[in-house]
Design a protein around this motif. Structure first.
Motif, mmCIF file in Angstrom:
data_model
loop_
_atom_site.group_PDB
_atom_site.id
_atom_site.type_symbol
_atom_site.label_atom_id
_atom_site.label_comp_id
_atom_site.label_asym_id
_atom_site.label_seq_id
_atom_site.Cartn_x
_atom_site.Cartn_y
_atom_site.Cartn_z
ATOM 1 N N LYS A 1 24.410 -43.733 40.980
ATOM 2 C CA LYS A 1 24.750 -42.811 42.080
ATOM 3 C C LYS A 1 26.023 -42.026 41.749
ATOM 4 O O LYS A 1 26.134 -40.850 42.072
ATOM 5 N N ALA A 2 26.990 -42.682 41.111
ATOM 6 C CA ALA A 2 28.231 -42.001 40.724
ATOM 7 C C ALA A 2 27.942 -40.899 39.713
ATOM 8 O O ALA A 2 28.470 -39.788 39.819
ATOM 9 N N ARG A 3 27.112 -41.184 38.737
ATOM 10 C CA ARG A 3 26.747 -40.171 37.730
ATOM 11 C C ARG A 3 26.020 -38.996 38.385
ATOM 12 O O ARG A 3 26.291 -37.841 38.072
ATOM 13 N N GLU A 4 25.082 -39.295 39.257
ATOM 14 C CA GLU A 4 24.334 -38.235 39.939
ATOM 15 C C GLU A 4 25.277 -37.333 40.729
ATOM 16 O O GLU A 4 25.158 -36.107 40.693
ATOM 17 N N PHE A 5 26.232 -37.929 41.428
ATOM 18 C CA PHE A 5 27.145 -37.150 42.256
ATOM 19 C C PHE A 5 28.183 -36.397 41.413
ATOM 20 O O PHE A 5 28.321 -35.181 41.523
ATOM 21 N N TYR A 6 28.925 -37.122 40.575
ATOM 22 C CA TYR A 6 30.054 -36.510 39.857
ATOM 23 C C TYR A 6 29.623 -35.651 38.664
ATOM 24 O O TYR A 6 30.205 -34.589 38.437
ATOM 25 N N LEU A 7 28.648 -36.112 37.901
ATOM 26 C CA LEU A 7 28.244 -35.365 36.708
ATOM 27 C C LEU A 7 27.200 -34.302 37.041
ATOM 28 O O LEU A 7 27.376 -33.126 36.702
ATOM 29 N N ASP A 8 26.130 -34.709 37.699
ATOM 30 C CA ASP A 8 25.042 -33.771 37.966
ATOM 31 C C ASP A 8 25.397 -32.768 39.073
ATOM 32 O O ASP A 8 25.190 -31.571 38.910
ATOM 33 N N PHE A 9 25.909 -33.250 40.196
ATOM 34 C CA PHE A 9 26.187 -32.380 41.335
ATOM 35 C C PHE A 9 27.496 -31.603 41.177
ATOM 36 O O PHE A 9 27.512 -30.377 41.242
ATOM 37 N N LEU A 10 28.613 -32.307 40.939
ATOM 38 C CA LEU A 10 29.914 -31.624 40.862
ATOM 39 C C LEU A 10 30.194 -30.994 39.505
ATOM 40 O O LEU A 10 31.123 -30.206 39.374
ATOM 41 N N GLY A 11 29.443 -31.349 38.478
ATOM 42 C CA GLY A 11 29.608 -30.712 37.179
ATOM 43 C C GLY A 11 30.733 -31.257 36.317
ATOM 44 O O GLY A 11 31.197 -30.592 35.395
ATOM 45 N N PHE A 12 31.164 -32.483 36.596
ATOM 46 C CA PHE A 12 32.172 -33.116 35.756
ATOM 47 C C PHE A 12 31.542 -33.565 34.440
ATOM 48 O O PHE A 12 30.330 -33.711 34.337
ATOM 49 N N THR A 13 32.398 -33.820 33.456
ATOM 50 C CA THR A 13 31.978 -34.337 32.161
ATOM 51 C C THR A 13 32.521 -35.757 32.014
ATOM 52 O O THR A 13 33.671 -36.018 32.371
ATOM 53 N N LEU A 14 31.708 -36.651 31.491
ATOM 54 C CA LEU A 14 32.162 -38.015 31.222
ATOM 55 C C LEU A 14 32.998 -37.984 29.945
ATOM 56 O O LEU A 14 32.509 -37.637 28.883
ATOM 57 N N SER B 1 23.389 -24.342 44.711
ATOM 58 C CA SER B 1 22.275 -24.044 43.796
ATOM 59 C C SER B 1 21.694 -25.316 43.183
ATOM 60 O O SER B 1 20.557 -25.315 42.717
ATOM 61 N N LYS B 2 22.432 -26.398 43.192
ATOM 62 C CA LYS B 2 21.954 -27.657 42.598
ATOM 63 C C LYS B 2 21.008 -28.399 43.522
ATOM 64 O O LYS B 2 20.341 -29.328 43.108
ATOM 65 N N ASN B 3 20.983 -28.006 44.790
ATOM 66 C CA ASN B 3 20.063 -28.589 45.755
ATOM 67 C C ASN B 3 20.168 -30.120 45.798
ATOM 68 O O ASN B 3 19.164 -30.826 45.815
ATOM 69 N N TYR B 4 21.388 -30.614 45.802
ATOM 70 C CA TYR B 4 21.649 -32.056 45.917
ATOM 71 C C TYR B 4 21.247 -32.487 47.322
ATOM 72 O O TYR B 4 21.772 -31.982 48.316
ATOM 73 N N ARG B 5 20.322 -33.389 47.436
ATOM 74 C CA ARG B 5 19.725 -33.691 48.730
ATOM 75 C C ARG B 5 20.645 -34.407 49.711
ATOM 76 O O ARG B 5 20.398 -34.409 50.904
ATOM 77 N N PHE B 6 21.733 -35.003 49.223
ATOM 78 C CA PHE B 6 22.599 -35.776 50.099
ATOM 79 C C PHE B 6 23.801 -34.990 50.621
ATOM 80 O O PHE B 6 24.561 -35.506 51.431
ATOM 81 N N MET B 7 23.987 -33.744 50.146
ATOM 82 C CA MET B 7 25.179 -33.020 50.572
ATOM 83 C C MET B 7 24.969 -31.527 50.454
ATOM 84 O O MET B 7 24.539 -31.032 49.418
ATOM 85 N N LYS B 8 25.342 -30.831 51.512
ATOM 86 C CA LYS B 8 25.339 -29.365 51.542
ATOM 87 C C LYS B 8 26.696 -28.947 52.122
ATOM 88 O O LYS B 8 26.811 -28.635 53.304
ATOM 89 N N PRO B 9 27.749 -28.970 51.296
ATOM 90 C CA PRO B 9 29.095 -28.715 51.831
ATOM 91 C C PRO B 9 29.270 -27.269 52.288
ATOM 92 O O PRO B 9 28.677 -26.351 51.746
ATOM 93 N N GLY B 10 30.108 -27.128 53.295
ATOM 94 C CA GLY B 10 30.433 -25.801 53.804
ATOM 95 C C GLY B 10 31.645 -25.231 53.096
ATOM 96 O O GLY B 10 32.327 -25.911 52.330
ATOM 97 N N LEU B 11 31.884 -23.962 53.359
ATOM 98 C CA LEU B 11 33.090 -23.275 52.889
ATOM 99 C C LEU B 11 33.896 -22.977 54.139
ATOM 100 O O LEU B 11 33.525 -22.120 54.945
ATOM 101 N N GLU B 12 34.980 -23.731 54.320
ATOM 102 C CA GLU B 12 35.758 -23.688 55.560
ATOM 103 C C GLU B 12 37.048 -22.899 55.378
ATOM 104 O O GLU B 12 37.646 -22.920 54.299
ATOM 105 N N GLU B 13 37.480 -22.254 56.457
ATOM 106 C CA GLU B 13 38.769 -21.552 56.484
ATOM 107 C C GLU B 13 39.796 -22.486 57.108
ATOM 108 O O GLU B 13 39.610 -22.958 58.234
ATOM 109 N N ALA B 14 40.860 -22.770 56.392
ATOM 110 C CA ALA B 14 41.975 -23.568 56.905
ATOM 111 C C ALA B 14 43.224 -22.682 56.873
ATOM 112 O O ALA B 14 43.261 -21.697 56.137
ATOM 113 N N PRO B 15 44.251 -23.007 57.638
ATOM 114 C CA PRO B 15 45.464 -22.183 57.629
ATOM 115 C C PRO B 15 46.097 -22.046 56.241
ATOM 116 O O PRO B 15 46.783 -21.082 55.958
#
Length: 177
Positions: free
Chosen positions: A76-89, A143-157
Motif C-alpha cells: 500500500k505504501a508503494r502504491e501511494f508514494y511511488l505510483d500515486f505521488l511519483g516518488f522514487t525509492l 490523471s493517475k486515477n488513484y481510487r482512494f484519493m481525489k485531492p482538491g486544490l485549496e486556497e489558504a491565506p
C-alpha cells in the motif's frame, strides 16, 4: 583575524614559536600570556568570558528535515508514494528476513523516510511541504486515477494547497505561496 575565542590556539602557536627559540613554557603559562595580551587579569577571567560569549548565528547551520512516516503495509505504501505521488525509492533496509522495512523515497527536493518499525514514528503525522507548480501537481495526481484519493486544490491565506492522506493516516500538505 583571531579573537579571544581562539585563545587556546593562540597559546599553542605561541608555545611552538618560543620552542623554536629554545624557550620552554608550560601550556598554562601560554594561556596566561595570551590572557594578558588580550587585557585580562588571568586565564580564568578570559575562560569565563569565552564561556559567556554567545554562539554567532553564522556558526549555526540547519539542514533539511527528513520526516519519518509510519507505515504498516509495504504494498500500500508503494502504491501511494511511488505510483500515486511519483516518488522514487532511493534505498531500503531490513535487518533480516521477515523484519520491518525502513526506506527512503524522494521527489525533487523532498526526502521522506518510511518505516514499519513501531518505535520510529506514530501514524497520523503531518508534513507541510513548500513547492512550486502546485496546479500541475494537482492535475498530475488526478490523471493517475488513484481510487482512494481525489485531492482538491485549496486556497489558504498563505498559499494554494493540495493535501493528501496516506493509507496510514499520515497527511502531507503541498503548498505554493
Amino acid at each position: 583575524m583571531r579573537t579571544f575565542n581562539d585563545a587556546k590556539a593562540i597559546a599553542k602557536s605561541l608555545r611552538q614559536a618560543l620552542q623554536q627559540k629554545n624557550i620552554e613554557i608550560s601550556h598554562s603559562e601560554g594561556l596566561e600570556l595570551v590572557a594578558a595580551g588580550f587585557g585580562f587579569d588571568n586565564w580564568n577571567v578570559l575562560a569565563a568570558k569565552i564561556a559567556d560569549e554567545p554562539v554567532a548565528k553564522q556558526d549555526i547551520s540547519i539542514g533539511a528535515a527528513n520526516p519519518i512516516l509510519r507505515i504498516f503495509d509495504v504494498a500500500k505504501a508503494r502504491e501511494f508514494y511511488l505510483d500515486f505521488l511519483g516518488f522514487t525509492l532511493d534505498w531500503e533496509h531490513r535487518f533480516g528476513d521477515n523484519f520491518p522495512l525502513y526506506c527512503q523515497i524522494s521527489r525533487s527536493g523532498l526526502t521522506l523516510h518510511l518505516s514499519e518499525h513501531s518505535g520510529d514514528a506514530s501514524p497520523g503525522a503531518r508534513v507541510f511541504v513548500r513547492m512550486t507548480g502546485i496546479e500541475a501537481f494537482h492535475k498530475e495526481l488526478h490523471s493517475k486515477n488513484y481510487r482512494f484519493m481525489k485531492p482538491g486544490l485549496e486556497e489558504a491565506p498563505w498559499g494554494r494547497e493540495v493535501t493528501v492522506t496516506d493509507p496510514f493516516s499520515n497527511r502531507i500538505t503541498f503548498c505554493e505561496s
